[in-house]
Design a protein around this motif. Structure first.
Motif, short mmCIF file in Angstrom:
data_model
loop_
_atom_site.label_atom_id
_atom_site.label_comp_id
_atom_site.label_asym_id
_atom_site.label_seq_id
_atom_site.Cartn_x
_atom_site.Cartn_y
_atom_site.Cartn_z
N VAL A 22 99.95 34.85 -6.80
CA VAL A 22 99.48 33.53 -7.21
C VAL A 22 98.59 33.01 -6.08
CG1 VAL A 22 100.13 31.14 -7.71
CG2 VAL A 22 101.48 33.02 -8.65
N THR A 23 97.43 32.50 -6.44
CA THR A 23 96.52 31.92 -5.46
C THR A 23 96.32 30.44 -5.76
OG1 THR A 23 95.33 33.97 -5.02
CG2 THR A 23 94.16 31.93 -4.52
N ALA A 24 96.31 29.63 -4.72
CA ALA A 24 96.03 28.20 -4.86
C ALA A 24 94.79 27.84 -4.06
CB ALA A 24 97.21 27.37 -4.38
N TYR A 25 93.94 27.06 -4.67
CA TYR A 25 92.87 26.39 -3.94
C TYR A 25 93.38 25.01 -3.59
CZ TYR A 25 89.04 23.12 -3.34
OH TYR A 25 88.25 22.11 -2.87
N VAL A 26 93.43 24.70 -2.29
CA VAL A 26 93.93 23.42 -1.80
C VAL A 26 92.73 22.61 -1.30
CG1 VAL A 26 95.51 22.29 -0.21
CG2 VAL A 26 96.08 24.56 -1.12
N PRO A 27 92.42 21.48 -1.91
CA PRO A 27 91.25 20.71 -1.49
C PRO A 27 91.42 20.17 -0.09
CG PRO A 27 92.55 19.46 -3.06
CD PRO A 27 93.15 20.84 -3.01
N PRO A 28 90.30 19.78 0.56
CA PRO A 28 90.38 19.33 1.96
C PRO A 28 91.05 17.98 2.15
CG PRO A 28 88.14 19.15 1.11
CD PRO A 28 88.92 19.89 0.07
N PHE A 36 96.80 24.15 -13.36
CA PHE A 36 97.46 25.45 -13.34
C PHE A 36 96.71 26.37 -14.29
CE2 PHE A 36 100.74 22.56 -11.90
CZ PHE A 36 101.38 23.28 -10.90
N ALA A 37 96.50 27.62 -13.88
CA ALA A 37 95.62 28.48 -14.64
C ALA A 37 96.11 29.92 -14.71
CB ALA A 37 94.22 28.47 -14.03
N GLY A 38 95.77 30.59 -15.80
CA GLY A 38 95.85 32.03 -15.86
C GLY A 38 94.57 32.61 -15.24
N ASP A 39 94.50 33.92 -15.16
CA ASP A 39 93.35 34.57 -14.53
C ASP A 39 93.07 33.97 -13.16
OD1 ASP A 39 92.72 36.41 -16.62
OD2 ASP A 39 91.81 34.78 -17.76
N ILE A 60 93.88 23.75 -7.57
CA ILE A 60 93.95 24.78 -8.61
C ILE A 60 95.01 25.79 -8.21
CG2 ILE A 60 92.66 26.43 -10.00
CD1 ILE A 60 90.08 25.20 -8.79
N VAL A 61 95.95 26.04 -9.10
CA VAL A 61 97.01 27.01 -8.85
C VAL A 61 96.92 28.07 -9.94
CG1 VAL A 61 99.48 27.39 -8.52
CG2 VAL A 61 98.45 25.21 -7.83
N GLY A 62 96.57 29.30 -9.56
CA GLY A 62 96.31 30.32 -10.55
C GLY A 62 97.17 31.55 -10.41
N SER A 63 97.85 31.91 -11.49
CA SER A 63 98.60 33.16 -11.55
C SER A 63 97.64 34.31 -11.85
CB SER A 63 99.67 33.06 -12.65
OG SER A 63 100.28 34.30 -12.88
N ALA A 110 102.39 14.34 -15.69
CA ALA A 110 101.64 15.08 -16.70
C ALA A 110 100.21 14.58 -16.86
CB ALA A 110 102.38 15.01 -18.05
N GLU A 111 100.00 13.30 -16.73
CA GLU A 111 98.65 12.77 -16.91
C GLU A 111 97.68 13.19 -15.81
OE1 GLU A 111 101.22 9.24 -15.41
OE2 GLU A 111 101.43 10.93 -16.81
N ARG A 112 98.22 13.77 -14.73
CA ARG A 112 97.37 14.29 -13.65
C ARG A 112 97.48 15.80 -13.52
NH1 ARG A 112 93.78 10.67 -12.85
NH2 ARG A 112 93.28 11.62 -10.83
N THR A 113 97.99 16.45 -14.57
CA THR A 113 98.22 17.89 -14.56
C THR A 113 97.60 18.53 -15.79
OG1 THR A 113 100.32 17.56 -13.40
CG2 THR A 113 99.98 19.70 -14.46
N ALA A 114 96.88 19.62 -15.59
CA ALA A 114 96.27 20.34 -16.72
C ALA A 114 96.61 21.82 -16.63
CB ALA A 114 94.75 20.17 -16.70
N VAL A 115 96.47 22.50 -17.76
CA VAL A 115 96.60 23.95 -17.81
C VAL A 115 95.27 24.49 -18.33
CG1 VAL A 115 97.72 23.86 -20.10
CG2 VAL A 115 97.92 25.92 -18.67
#
Length: 218
Positions: A22-28, A36-39, A60-63, A110-115
């Motif tokens: 799993v890779t996360a992009y952490v903003p500055p 949260f994302a696939g691919d 961005i947190v991506g599996s 949830a209102e600040r979270t997307a898939v």
């Protein structure tokens, strides 16, 4: 990886499936939203486009996906192999979110979270969003595959949805249009964008900051 990106990339390997990464992009700056994302090995690299866009700081947190396209589809779509999909769903919804909360300090409502998903993982985004609207308040779906289709009976509670597909990919445009109509008919807030483009990373990457702006800027 572009040297212009000022955020951080964090990658870990989970026990799931023999060491799924799993890779996360952490903003500055501290994130105000999370996707949260696939691919994941693809999507997390789009963090740089968010840094130069007029959007709130977004993690961005991506599996990561499987290399085998058949197994990838079975993991991302609930209609082919229910057991494999359920195992990945548990990993994605429970394990990955727990890691993001405990390791990265992100636990947003949830209102600040997307898939998010593209192509086959677009099916994942739709399936996860419909099953867990209390966790993911928005679905970002680009060029969804056609295996998973709108259920005959929609859940009572639905996330907001932003779908996009290109005029040069008619199969995927048809799927996106089908989902947009079904979600809208069921009472969901829906945006669907049809524009010139073909199936691929550049097309999806260009739309991504517009999705984030729609969901989180207001």
């Amino acid at each position: 990886m572009s040297s212009s990106i000022t955020g951080e990339f964090v990658t870990v390997a989970f026990n799931y499936d023999g060491g799924r990464q799993v890779t996360a992009y952490v903003p500055p700056v501290p994130p105000e939203a999370v996707v949260f994302a696939g691919d994941g090995q693809l999507v997390t690299q789009w963090g740089g486009v968010l840094e130069v866009a007029d959007v709130p700081p977004t993690m961005i947190v991506g599996s990561h996906r499987l290399d085998d396209e058949t197994l990838r589809l079975h993991e991302y779509s609930p209609v082919f192999d229910a057991q494999r999909f359920a195992a990945h769903e548990k990993f994605f919804v429970e394990d990955v979110r727990h890691w993001a909360r405990s390791r990265l300090g992100v636990a947003l409502p949830a209102e600040r979270t997307a898939v998010l998903g593209v192509s086959a993982s677009g099916e994942l985004a739709l399936a996860i969003g419909l099953r867990h609207p209390d966790i993911y308040g928005a679905v970002f779906c680009a060029s969804p595959g056609g295996g998973y289709r709108p259920p005959a009976v929609m859940p009572n509670t639905l996330p907001r949805a932003y779908l996009v597909a290109g005029t040069l990919e008619p199969f995927f445009l048809e799927n996106a249009t089908r989902w947009a109509a079904a979600l809208r008919d069921a009472g969901a807030e829906v945006v669907i964008v049809e524009r010139v483009g073909s199936h691929g990373d550049a097309f999806w990457k260009e739309e991504f900051p517009l999705m984030v702006a729609w969901a989180f800027r207001g």
